[in-house]
Structures are given as structure tokens and as C-alpha cells.
Design a protein around this motif. Structure first.
Motif, PDB file in Angstrom:
ATOM      1  N   TYR A   1       0.889  -0.819   0.232  1.00 24.54           N
ATOM      2  CA  TYR A   1      -0.024   0.052  -0.161  1.00 24.54           C
ATOM      3  C   TYR A   1       0.912   0.622   0.228  1.00 24.54           C
TER       4      TYR A   1
ATOM      5  N   CYS B   1       0.647   5.495  -0.236  1.00 26.09           N
ATOM      6  CA  CYS B   1      -0.305   6.625  -0.258  1.00 26.09           C
ATOM      7  C   CYS B   1      -0.263   7.722  -0.969  1.00 26.09           C
TER       8      CYS B   1
ATOM      9  N   CYS C   1      -6.226   6.489   5.054  1.00 23.31           N
ATOM     10  CA  CYS C   1      -5.600   4.690   4.493  1.00 23.31           C
ATOM     11  C   CYS C   1      -5.813   3.517   4.880  1.00 23.31           C
TER      12      CYS C   1
ATOM     13  N   HIS D   1       1.101  10.987   9.836  1.00 23.34           N
ATOM     14  CA  HIS D   1       0.307  10.261   9.179  1.00 23.34           C
ATOM     15  C   HIS D   1       0.251   8.739   9.588  1.00 23.34           C
ATOM     16  N   HIS D   2       1.738   8.382   8.604  1.00 22.90           N
ATOM     17  CA  HIS D   2       1.578   6.789   9.710  1.00 22.90           C
ATOM     18  C   HIS D   2       1.620   6.633  10.478  1.00 22.90           C
TER      19      HIS D   2
ATOM     20  N   GLU E   1      -2.133   6.381  11.240  1.00 26.04           N
ATOM     21  CA  GLU E   1      -2.890   4.561  10.712  1.00 26.04           C
ATOM     22  C   GLU E   1      -2.220   3.888  11.347  1.00 26.04           C
TER      23      GLU E   1
HETATM   24 ZN    ZN Z   1      -1.777   6.887   4.190  1.00 25.03          ZN
END
Ligand code: ZN
Ligand code: AMP
Length: 473
Positions: free
Chosen positions: A27, A29, A227, A252-253, A256
Motif C-alpha cells: 500500500y 499513500c 488509508c 500520518h503513518h 494510520e
Molecule cells: Zn496514507
């Protein structure tokens, strides 16, 4: 060939072992679609395309699933839609902006020789999954509702059972450090400064969906939630590789990872977290105010996409890149010379060079692989017949692992936006005439031929080894 990848979470290079060899899952982004993508945005696209190609080579084309999302719900999209289509209802304007930008993005990255991912999910098509994850987080005590927002609590995560990873592990920061670094104007509905938004109420006119967790007003998801939902839907609760630019590591990560692990009670979301370094232009951070902001589209009007791709891959993906005109010019010369060798063959034949594969297997050492390609190209000198044929095949087959030399020479020349159509035989014949004129000391004639070549856009250089030429830019 062995593949070793650097994992940001564990800060080490490890042998890559997929969870399921029959379906290797990655995956990355993707873009937020509101404007032309810049050359920095092209970096993760090219780097992870390179990895996608390598995984397909190792495990088989139908055994790799690559998901790259499209973020089509975001404040920047809303602003752009209101600005560009003031007469349309906002939702219609947003659709126009996102569709148009998505098409531009595809055209750009296709020209950079990137394969389309297996799935390109849109955030707005995964609201059901987002709500489901949010409900789970609230039930599990990791998230709470306040003033029609749903907020995630990193403190609750770190106080919970031992299965979960530690919040902050990916970015290598402690919660105390984050609290100390938090902005002073923390939103009043947050219990702790480190809490982040999973869901928020929509303003009138903004895109909105029925909210989770018993909230009565319509709302929209936070960015990190998108995500977690899309990777879950298309790759499952745990998958092999999660990628993006280094700026996405925090928050962000990290967020997530926290959302997914807490919702699914797992200690990992992806086995390898991979991040590309940043790109700057002519030694400076790219920004609109500095006037050095370059879109992929602008560069494609000057250069073949493949030249831009080679220029990107010359640097290892984790190192910063300084993108310069000089670098692009050099990359063009290299590709021109390689296409002169491989000519119009259409296919890769045989196995790629072992050293090229080994370099790529070492955490995508594309710069090492390119050095080896140079050596292969140079080994042609002095060979003939079968030897030349072997070099040609080896160069093409090996370069194709990096997504390079996949065209015929004709196609490559045709993709050169500023190409002057050159009749190479005519140029060679004129140069031979000029050499003969010089040999008999007829300098008037040799100067005349030089001027004739210049008028055709050809510059020549004389040296002890003889005369070489190139197309003037
Ligand atoms: Zn993402
Ligand atoms: P954005 O549209 O800013 O969310 O960025 C999309 C992707 O491009 C993300 O993976 C970013 O990390 C990456 N990215 C943005 N700017 C740069 C840059 N200057 N160099 C390298 N990657 C970048």
C-alpha cells in the motif's frame, strides 16, 4: 536473488519474506487530487513503481497487489473547487476538480513509465469501512466523541494491553516529547494535546456523510482514517509493505498504524514501512514563493518521461535528491547512448544481469544498478557480431527491471518533445566530408560543412579521437 528492504519502524534492513508468496501486498499513500503534481510527488510514484516491478519479477505478475489510493476529500480540494467553479454547487465543483486532477495525474505518471497499481481506491468510496473502524475504536476505549468529533487517544493506546505497538514507535518519539512539542492552541474538545481527529462535522455545503458513534450531525473523515480503511478493504488487517514520502512518517503513518492496530487488535499493520527521501530543486526546497516549483507536466514539455525517470532513479530512494537541469541533461545523454545500442528491439530477452538484480535486491540500490548498466554499455566497445548482440540484450533486459529502455529507439525519439528530427546517416556523411576536407587542408570547405551542420541543429566537437556530434539544446 534475495530482496532486502529497509524498514523505518525497526530501523534495519531485513530480508523480505512475504506473508503470502501467492499474493504480495503493498500500500502506498497516493495524491490528494486538487492540482498538477510536482516533481517531488513523482518520486514516491517512481520509487514504488520500481519496487512493484521488482516484486512482480520475483513472485510473478499476478502475485502482487499494489494499492495506491486517491484522496478525494480534503480542505484543499474544497477550496480549489470553490475558487475554480464558483457558480456550481460545491459538491459538483469538487467532482469536477477531482476528476480533472486524477486524469492529469494519470497522464503524467504514465509518461514517467509507471505501471498502474492493481487497485486505486478513492477515499469517498470507503466511508462504510471508515465508520466501521471508528465504531470499533470507540467500543475498544481508544477513541471518544466530543463536540460531534471523534478523537483517537494515543494515551489510551499506550495504557492498553501489551499486544499493541507503542504509539510513537514509527516516528521514534515518546508521548512526553509530543506533548511538550504540541501547539499551545489545542482544540478545546481534545482531552489530551496528542489526540487526533478520526471524524469531524461538515460545514454546510461541504461533502458529508452520516456520522458514526451516535453523532447526529453529518460529518467527514480525518485524513489518516482514509488509508486505514482502504488498506484494510483491499489488503486485509495485515500486509507486507506500506510506503510513502518521509514527510508522511509523522503524523500520518504513525496515526494510520495506531488506528489499524487498535481496531484489529494486532501488533503490526505492515511488515515493512518504506519511505523515500525528499527532493529539492537546484539546491533549494521547492516552493511556489521561491519560483522553483516544477510540475511533472512542465518537465514533460521539455524532456521524454523516461529521461525524468532515469534522473530520479540515479539517486538511492532514501537519500535526498537535488533535482538540477544539469542532472537531467546528463540523464538524457545517457539514455540517448543506450538507445543507440539497443535500437528498435521490442522485447527483453533472457534473464537480467545478475549484478543489476543483486543491486536492486539490496534495498533498491538503483544507483548501483545504473553504474552496472553503464559498465554493460561500455563493454560493447571492441566487440562484434554475437558479442554485440549479447551486450544489446543484456542492457535492454536489465534496464527493463528499472522500467527503462522498454521502448524502441524510434518511440523514444518520438517522445522527445523538443526533438529535432535528425538523419543520422546524413550527419555522419557530412562529418566524413569535413574530416576529408580538413585532411587536405581545405578549411574553407570544412568551415562551410560545420556551418551547415549548425544550421541543422547539430554541434560538433573535435578531439584527438576524432569528431563527435550531438543535437544542440
Ligand atoms: Zn496514507
Ligand atoms: P502530498 O500531495 O503532499 O500529500 O504528497 C504526495 C506524495 O508525494 C507523498 O508521498 C509525499 O511524501 C510525496 N512528496 C511530496 N513532496 C515531496 C518532495 N519534495 N520530495 C519527495 N516526495 C515528496
Amino acid at each position: 536473488m534475495e530482496l532486502r528492504l529497509y524498514d523505518t519502524l525497526n530501523r534495519e534492513k531485513r530480508v523480505f519474506t512475504p506473508i503470502d508468496r501467492g499474493n504480495v501486498r503493498m500500500y502506498v499513500c497516493g495524491p490528494t487530487v486538487y492540482d498538477f503534481a510536482h516533481i517531488g510527488n513523482a518520486r514516491p510514484v517512481i520509487v514504488f513503481d520500481m519496487l512493484f516491478r521488482l516484486l512482480r519479477h520475483l513472485y510473478g505478475e499476478s502475485h502482487v497487489t499494489y494499492v495506491r489510493n486517491i484522496t478525494d476529500v480534503d480542505d484543499k480540494i474544497n477550496e480549489r473547487a470553490a475558487r475554480d467553479f464558483p457558480k456550481l454547487p460545491l459538491n459538483e465543483a469538487i467532482r469536477k476538480v477531482t476528476e480533472q486532477t486524477e486524469k492529469q495525474f494519470h497522464d503524467d505518471v504514465d509518461a514517467l513509465g509507471c505501471l498502474r497499481p492493481t487497485v486505486e481506491p478513492r477515499a469517498t468510496e470507503h466511508i462504510v469501512e471508515m465508520r466501521e473502524i471508528i465504531e470499533r475504536l470507540v467500543k475498544g476505549g481508544f477513541a471518544y466523541v466530543a463536540e460531534d468529533h471523534v478523537l483517537f487517544s494515543p494515551q489510551a493506546m499506550n495504557a492498553a494491553n501489551k499486544i499493541l505497538p507503542r504509539y510513537g514507535a514509527l516516528a521514534n518519539r515518546s508521548l512526553d516529547e509530543m506533548i511538550a512539542g504540541a501547539r499551545v492552541d489545542v482544540a478545546p474538545y481534545k482531552r489530551d494535546p496528542t489526540d487526533f481527529v478520526l471524524w469531524k462535522p461538515s460545514k454546510p455545503d461541504e461533502p458529508s456523510w452520516p456520522s458514526p458513534a451516535g453523532i447526529k450531525v453529518m460529518g467527514r473523515p480525518g485524513w489518516h482514517m482514509e488509508c486505514s480503511a482502504m488498506s484494510w478493504k483491499h489488503l486485509g488487517e495485515e500486509f507486507d509493505i506500506h510506503g510513502g514520502g518521509i514527510d508522511l512518517v509523522f503524523p500520518h503513518h504513525e496515526n494510520e498504524l495506531a488506528q489499524s492496530c487498535c481496531a484489529f487488535h494486532r501488533n503490526r499493520m505492515a511488515n515493512y514501512w518504506m519511505h523515500n527521501g525528499f527532493l529539492q530543486v537546484e539546491g533549494e526546497k521547492m516552493s511556489k514563493s521561491l519560483g522553483n516549483f516544477v510540475t511533472i507536466r512542465e518537465l514533460l514539455s521539455d524532456w521524454p518521461g523516461e529521461v525524468l525517470r532515469l534522473n530520479m532513479l540515479k539517486t538511492h530512494y532514501r537519500s535526498p535528491i537535488d533535482w538540477t537541469l544539469k542532472g537531467v541533461e546528463e540523464s538524457k545523454k545517457v539514455l540517448d547512448s543506450w538507445y543507440d545500442i539497443v535500437g528498435d528491439d521490442t522485447q527483453a530477452l533472457g534473464e537480467p544481469d545478475e549484478d543489476v538484480s543483486a543491486q536492486l535486491g539490496d534495498d533498491l540500490n538503483t544507483s548501483g544498478a545504473i553504474t552496472r548498466l553503464h559498465a554493460i554499455a561500455s563493454s560493447r566497445v571492441g566487440t562484434s557480431g554475437q558479442g554485440q548482440l549479447d551486450v544489446k540484450r543484456n542492457l535492454k533486459t536489465s534496464a527493463m527491471l528499472l522500467g527503462l529502455l522498454g521502448n524502441t529507439r524510434k518511440q523514444y525519439l518520438a517522445s522527445n518533445p523538443k526533438a529535432i528530427v535528425v538523419n543520422r546517416e546524413a550527419v555522419d556523411a557530412l562529418i566524413a566530408d569535413r574530416t576529408a576536407a580538413r585532411a587536405r587542408k581545405d578549411f574553407r570547405e570544412s568551415d562551410r560543412i560545420r556551418d551547415e551542420l549548425a544550421a541543422m541543429g547539430i554541434v560538433i566537437r573535435d578531439s584527438k579521437e576524432g569528431t563527435t556530434w550531438e543535437v544542440a539544446r
